[in-house]
Design a protein around this motif. Structure first.
Motif, PDB file in Angstrom:
ATOM      1  N   LEU A 338       0.840  -1.209   0.000  1.00 48.36           N
ATOM      2  CA  LEU A 338       0.000   0.000   0.000  1.00 48.36           C
ATOM      3  C   LEU A 338       0.874   1.257   0.000  1.00 48.36           C
ATOM      4  N   ALA A 339       1.949   1.218   0.783  1.00 47.85           N
ATOM      5  CA  ALA A 339       2.866   2.374   0.813  1.00 47.85           C
ATOM      6  C   ALA A 339       3.484   2.585  -0.571  1.00 47.85           C
ATOM      7  N   LEU A 340       3.839   1.487  -1.250  1.00 45.30           N
ATOM      8  CA  LEU A 340       4.421   1.602  -2.595  1.00 45.30           C
ATOM      9  C   LEU A 340       3.420   2.195  -3.588  1.00 45.30           C
ATOM     10  N   MET A 341       2.139   1.880  -3.366  1.00 48.52           N
ATOM     11  CA  MET A 341       1.094   2.382  -4.275  1.00 48.52           C
ATOM     12  C   MET A 341       0.946   3.902  -4.174  1.00 48.52           C
ATOM     13  N   LEU A 342       1.462   4.490  -3.076  1.00 45.70           N
ATOM     14  CA  LEU A 342       1.317   5.941  -2.907  1.00 45.70           C
ATOM     15  C   LEU A 342       2.538   6.705  -3.430  1.00 45.70           C
ATOM     16  N   VAL A 343       3.460   5.992  -4.058  1.00 46.85           N
ATOM     17  CA  VAL A 343       4.669   6.643  -4.582  1.00 46.85           C
ATOM     18  C   VAL A 343       4.364   7.622  -5.728  1.00 46.85           C
ATOM     19  N   PRO A 344       3.497   7.288  -6.683  1.00 47.37           N
ATOM     20  CA  PRO A 344       3.366   8.167  -7.857  1.00 47.37           C
ATOM     21  C   PRO A 344       2.876   9.579  -7.528  1.00 47.37           C
TER      22      PRO A 344
END
Lengths: 401, 383
Positions: A338-344
């Motif tokens: 989920l944290a990675l999904m908020l990178v963009p």
């Protein structure tokens, strides 16, 4: 014999020609990158934009980007509307962990980004504005990768809600900082106080009024999906147009319209429409144009400060997500995904920054230097991060793994 | 491998396959793995199981001897699942088939058995995303299980009509009250048990099929009713999952009272297999209005009339706490109010399959209050 019926050289471009170039080049770029490198199509759309834009081949005078901002804004508006419809306030009541997660990852990332920028010598006001923009997460990147991989599940659903929450916080915080911006430029105090109030309340009021009208039209038009698609497109264009005319924030108005249309539609008069081919076309337009508009010299200007800014953003968002993962019933794997999904971060952040330059062009030097450079980096990293996260959680369709 | 028959008393229990719904699209969701992980922390966890695709879960009741306790336990399952689903932004629905999902979008639940089924049956495995209720009736001996498997066959069309709740499938009105059984019929080992005289003959049959490599366990027989030796039961498998837990419990209670009656009062009809397919089709297609042919007398009547007649015959086998169940069955037939009719009325009113699914979810969660209105009046009461 006079040949004055022939066009003069060099040829001057127009919007139709530009559109054809970007759609053809974007489609081919997306397909090549997806097929041969197994990367999200977005990366190809952006690469095609960079290649043909000022930073690459600089294809003539086509790239008068102010002329195509309307296209970018239309694309962003439709994406924000869909994002707003994904934010289910009833869910946030039942899963307080998700609400806390969204609030804290926004707050911690803002504080860490702000602290980092102050540390590297950025003026506090510009640091605060850039950090507010940095809270936002790109809905377009997340939505497109989710669609491309046919991803479904808890991480996917929660990521879309967090993206909506992030953008609401970013927009509200940015508007809240407007008085300080006005003071910086010696504007009268009445302007400093009333302008953000006008923008915020006016945009929300416009969303409420449009929502009421949309429901009324939907009751008359019925539930046919084509009728509903046209109605919802019309409502988004109405908000966009009126925001321009009334000097309101179309970003806030469209996002709030989406949230209202999902959460206040008690009789379920609106149906979820598939933007399908239209959506895909607009995605190509958006990513190609933002790719073409990337200011790589900004990155040289901002340098390592941008990397520190991005690291602070990632750490802040990750801490907020992981801290409330257990309360929200997520496994540690899901929390990291989920944290990675908020990178963009992408076109929306660019749009927010340009919104500031519309008020005070001079601010561009300071804020856009940071945000545009950050977007440039995250356009490369973001789509891949989302793809990795979704494949890791196993939420992608088996045929797309 | 055939386990030894484990005899049990005159008890019963059920398995219910449920739909997981995405509230944004009202289509089937794919969150079964996560839901099971979250449920694993709860007391009811052992009763919640995965199914063939990630859009389904199954709840297994414990063993009961009357309607009141079974309905109460199913209510607990519904409420616990509802709480977890709310935290996951999911909806739960009953019903034998999802109205508009497409089979190709389904995902096989990870696991050796489900992957074996997927490899063996191809697209049928995903098409098998249909939702049934299985009723387990306790038997005192293996031979009694064989007897009941045959004797109950005559009554299976009643259960099809009573539970029918799959009129829509893959986005269309199928014109059937229960379209789900058409999916089950596609499997090569579906149908009915062959006519064996006792458990010994049945074991011989099983070992012959296992020797051919056709079956590995009893689970490979997709018969409409089959013995279940490890539970010591006979399992009725023709029911669609009803739209409420109360109706599910009532159907099981009706089956248990019928089995009590059959054990003491009636011998199986050897000719039943000759016309079973006809009666079964009539029940799937027309519900209570289907034409039932009595293989003993050749008389014709509607399936609804046959149910009312059976209710009279089994009245003395009702136990304390069973009355509401048998009343629900009776009024459901008298008002022609099965779940398929409710779903068609919901669609007729809303003109939207998405809204129909939403109302289906509301009905599942609302349970008994709505059930009362459901049995006595048209579904318009819900709008």
């Amino acid at each position: 014999m006079s040949l004055n019926f022939l066009p003069e050289l060099p040829l001057s471009g127009n919007l139709f020609f530009l559109s054809s170039v970007l759609l053809l080049a974007g489609s081919v770029g997306g397909a090549l990158v997806h097929r041969f490198l197994s990367l999200p199509s977005i990366t190809g759309f952006i690469a095609a934009g960079v290649l043909l834009g000022p930073a690459g081949l600089n294809a003539g005078e086509l790239w008068v980007l102010d002329d195509v901002r309307a296209l970018i804004n239309l694309s962003i508006s439709l994406i924000l509307f869909e994002l707003g419809r994904r934010l289910d306030l009833g869910w946030l009541r039942h899963d307080r962990g998700l609400l806390l997660m969204g609030t804290w990852e926004s707050a911690i990332s803002f504080l860490l980004m702000f602290g980092t920028l102050i540390h590297v010598g950025v003026e506090p006001l510009y640091g605060a504005l850039a950090s507010a923009v940095g809270i936002s997460t790109s809905p377009a990147v997340v939505l497109l990768v989710v669609r491309e991989l046919k991803s479904e599940g808890q991480v996917t659903r929660r990521a879309l809600s967090l993206v909506a929450i992030d953008n609401i916080f970013a927009l509200v915080l940015l508007t809240t900082f407007l008085p300080f911006l006005h003071f910086e430029f010696k504007a009268p105090w009445i302007t400093a106080l009333l302008h953000p109030l006008y923008v915020l309340s006016g945009s929300i009021a416009l969303a409420f009024a449009t929502h009421a009208g949309l429901i009324l039209f939907a009751r008359i038009g019925g539930k046919d999906k084509v009728v509903q698609l046209v109605l919802q497109l019309g409502a988004v264009l109405f908000v966009l147009g009126l925001s321009y005319m009334l000097h309101l924030s179309f970003l806030i108005a469209v996002l709030v319209l989406g949230v209202l249309s999902k959460n206040l539609d008690r009789r379920h008069d609106l149906v979820d429409v598939e933007w399908g081919y239209l959506g895909q076309t607009l995605f190509i337009v958006l990513f190609f144009l933002t790719g073409a508009s990337l200011q790589w010299q900004d990155f040289q200007l901002a340098g390592w400060a941008v990397l520190a800014f991005l690291a602070a953003r990632f750490v802040g968002k990750s801490l907020g997500v992981v801290a409330f993962a257990k309360k929200s019933g997520l496994s540690i794997t899901q929390a990291i995904a989920l944290a990675l999904m908020l990178v963009p971060m992408g076109g929306l952040a660019v749009g927010m920054s340009y919104g500031l330059t519309d008020i005070y062009p001079a601010i561009g030097r300071h804020v856009i230097a940071i945000t545009a450079a950050a977007v440039a980096v995250l356009y490369v990293v973001g789509p891949v991060a989302v793809q990795i996260a979704l494949k890791w959680t196993g939420e992608t369709h088996p045929e797309r793994r | 491998m055939m386990p030894a028959f484990k005899s049990s008393g005159p008890t019963y229990g059920i398995e219910l396959e449920l739909q997981l719904i995405d509230p944004y699209t009202l289509n089937l969701a794919t969150d079964a793995r996560d839901l099971l992980r979250r449920m694993s922390r709860l007391k009811l966890a052992p009763g919640v199981k995965p199914e063939i695709t990630q859009s389904m879960i199954e709840i297994n009741s414990s063993i009961h001897d009357n309607y009141a306790s079974l309905a109460a336990e199913l209510g607990d399952f519904r409420d616990a699942l509802g709480d977890v689903a709310q935290q996951m932004n999911l909806l739960i629905a009953g019903g034998g088939a999802h109205a508009f999902h497409l089979w190709r979008d389904r995902r096989i639940f990870p696991g050796e058995r489900f992957e074996h089924i997927s490899t063996r049956y191809g697209y049928l495995a995903k098409l098998f995303t249909v939702f049934g209720q299985h009723i387990h009736l306790g038997c005192t001996s293996a031979d009694q299980a064989i007897y009941l498997t045959q004797a109950l066959t005559r009554y299976l069309p009643q259960f099809i009509a009573l539970s029918a709740s799959s009129p829509f499938h893959q986005g269309s009105d199928t014109s059937f009250d229960s379209s789900r059984l058409n999916v089950v019929s596609a499997f090569p080992l579906s149908g009915v048990m062959p006519p064996v005289r006792d458990w010994r003959e049945f074991e011989d049959y099983f070992h012959k099929m296992a020797g051919f490599g056709i079956v590995r366990s009893m689970k490979d027989f997709y018969w409409d009713v089959r013995p279940k030796p490890e539970y010591g039961t006979v399992e009725i498998r023709v029911c669609d999952t009803p739209l409420t837990v109360e109706r599910a419990a009532a159907l099981a209670t009706y089956a248990r009272a019928l089995a009590d009656f059959l054990v003491v009062s009636e011998e199986p009809d050897p000719d039943i297999y000759a016309i079973y397919s006809h009666n079964r089709f009539q029940a799937c297609r027309y519900g209570y209005d289907g034409v039932f042919i009595d293989s003993r007398s050749g008389a014709k009547r509607t399936i609804g009339e046959d149910i009312l007649d059976t209710l009279r015959k089994i009245r003395s086998h009702a136990r304390a706490g069973d009355d509401p169940a048998l009343r629900l069955i009776r009024s459901s037939v008298e008002t022609a109010g099965n779940d398929a009719r409710w779903l068609r009325a919901a669609y007729s009113r809303t003109q939207s399959l998405e809204d129909t699914v939403r109302l289906q979810c509301d009905l599942w969660m609302a349970g008994s209050d709505l059930e009362k209105r459901h049995t006595v009046s048209a579904p318009s009461a819900f709008f």
